[in-house]
Design a protein around this motif. Structure first.
Motif, PDB file in Angstrom:
ATOM      1  N   UNK A   6      -7.980   0.777  -3.042  1.00 17.81           N
ATOM      2  CA  UNK A   6      -8.272  -0.602  -3.187  1.00 17.81           C
ATOM      3  C   UNK A   6      -8.941  -0.920  -1.802  1.00 17.81           C
ATOM      4  N   UNK A   7      -9.963  -1.633  -1.738  1.00 15.72           N
ATOM      5  CA  UNK A   7     -10.741  -1.970  -0.379  1.00 15.72           C
ATOM      6  C   UNK A   7     -10.137  -2.906   0.615  1.00 15.72           C
ATOM      7  N   UNK A   8      -9.174  -3.773  -0.034  1.00 11.46           N
ATOM      8  CA  UNK A   8      -8.528  -4.703   0.826  1.00 11.46           C
ATOM      9  C   UNK A   8      -7.160  -3.891   1.687  1.00 11.46           C
ATOM     10  N   UNK A   9      -6.403  -3.228   0.810  1.00 11.56           N
ATOM     11  CA  UNK A   9      -5.468  -2.601   1.348  1.00 11.56           C
ATOM     12  C   UNK A   9      -5.737  -1.212   2.323  1.00 11.56           C
ATOM     13  N   UNK A  44       0.807  -1.426   0.040  1.00 10.74           N
ATOM     14  CA  UNK A  44      -0.174   0.001   0.020  1.00 10.74           C
ATOM     15  C   UNK A  44       0.948   1.252   0.110  1.00 10.74           C
ATOM     16  N   UNK A  45       0.375   2.247  -0.644  1.00 11.03           N
ATOM     17  CA  UNK A  45       0.946   3.637  -0.585  1.00 11.03           C
ATOM     18  C   UNK A  45      -0.075   4.624  -0.613  1.00 11.03           C
ATOM     19  N   UNK A  46       0.264   5.632  -0.167  1.00 12.12           N
ATOM     20  CA  UNK A  46      -0.539   6.966  -0.152  1.00 12.12           C
ATOM     21  C   UNK A  46       0.189   8.181   0.208  1.00 12.12           C
ATOM     22  N   UNK A  47      -0.530   9.237  -0.279  1.00 12.09           N
ATOM     23  CA  UNK A  47       0.046  10.549  -0.045  1.00 12.09           C
ATOM     24  C   UNK A  47      -1.178  11.387   0.590  1.00 12.09           C
TER      25      UNK A  47
END
Length: 217
Positions: free
Chosen positions: A107-110, A82-85
């Motif tokens: 993505x619902x899983x991550x 998973x990655x996010x900003x």
């Protein structure tokens, strides 16, 4: 290097691959001031140093400097990719739903995994634990640095620390340590990096030091 087309500065708050270098407070505050003066964004990469790693939820919180955009990944999913900003202020208003598309974005899983990780951080007091064990790790690595002449430096924060050697550490981490059933990684050619799981205890630090000492001797 700043000119009329410069839109942002992006940097790690604590360099990881670059050699475990925490930014000096005056430097980071100076970069923040330059960004404000020239109407640029400050983007801080906290993928390695964030999520409690340095003793605060994010490393920049220890500097009194807030980024406009922050990147996170790795520990955010605790092994789930998973990655996010995250963005604040004017950077947050630069996009609206529909502007930014990515195949696996949201993505619902991550996202469920990340939500669980954040809950565990709070329930188990992970950040407080990092400060306790990180301080102990610092003491033990300081002892190693005083014991062995081949160690020329020690730096880092929390559970993100490095020992600098006067020679390449490849043979140490790729062969000698593995023979001791100890997995450590390098940062650059002459630095051994210590980025253990955030849930380690003092006895794990002691066991690591015992095996590393055997190799260095």
């Amino acid at each position: 290097l700043i000119h009329e087309n410069t839109c942002a500065v992006i940097m790690e708050t604590v360099q990881g691959e670059g050699g475990i270098y925490p930014a000096e407070e005056g430097f980071l505050k100076g970069v923040r001031a330059l960004c404000d003066e020239h109407d640029m964004l400050l983007i801080l990469d906290e993928i390695q140093c964030g999520m409690g790693r340095t003793g605060s939820m994010f490393a920049w919180q220890q500097y009194g400097v807030k980024p406009d955009v922050m990147t996170v990944a790795k520990a955010l999913g605790n092994g789930v990719p998973v990655g996010a900003f995250l963005a604040s202020g004017k950077a947050a208003s630069a996009m609206v739903p529909g502007d930014h598309g990515t195949t696996y974005g949201g993505n619902p899983l991550v996202t469920a995994a990340a939500c669980a990780v954040l809950s565990i951080f709070e329930e188990r007091g992970i950040v407080e634990h990092v400060n306790l064990v990180g301080g102990y790790l610092w003491e033990k690595l300081e002892e190693l640095a005083a014991q062995f002449d081949c160690i020329t430096g020690h730096r880092g924060r929390g559970l993100m620390q490095g020992l600098e050697f006067q020679m390449p550490v490849g043979p140490i981490v790729q062969k000698a340590l593995l023979e001791e059933k100890l997995v450590l990684i390098s940062a650059g050619s002459n630095i051994i990096r210590f980025v253990p799981p955030l849930i380690i205890e003092r006895e794990h630090v002691d066991e690591m030091v015992r095996r590393l000492t055997a190799v260095l001797e």
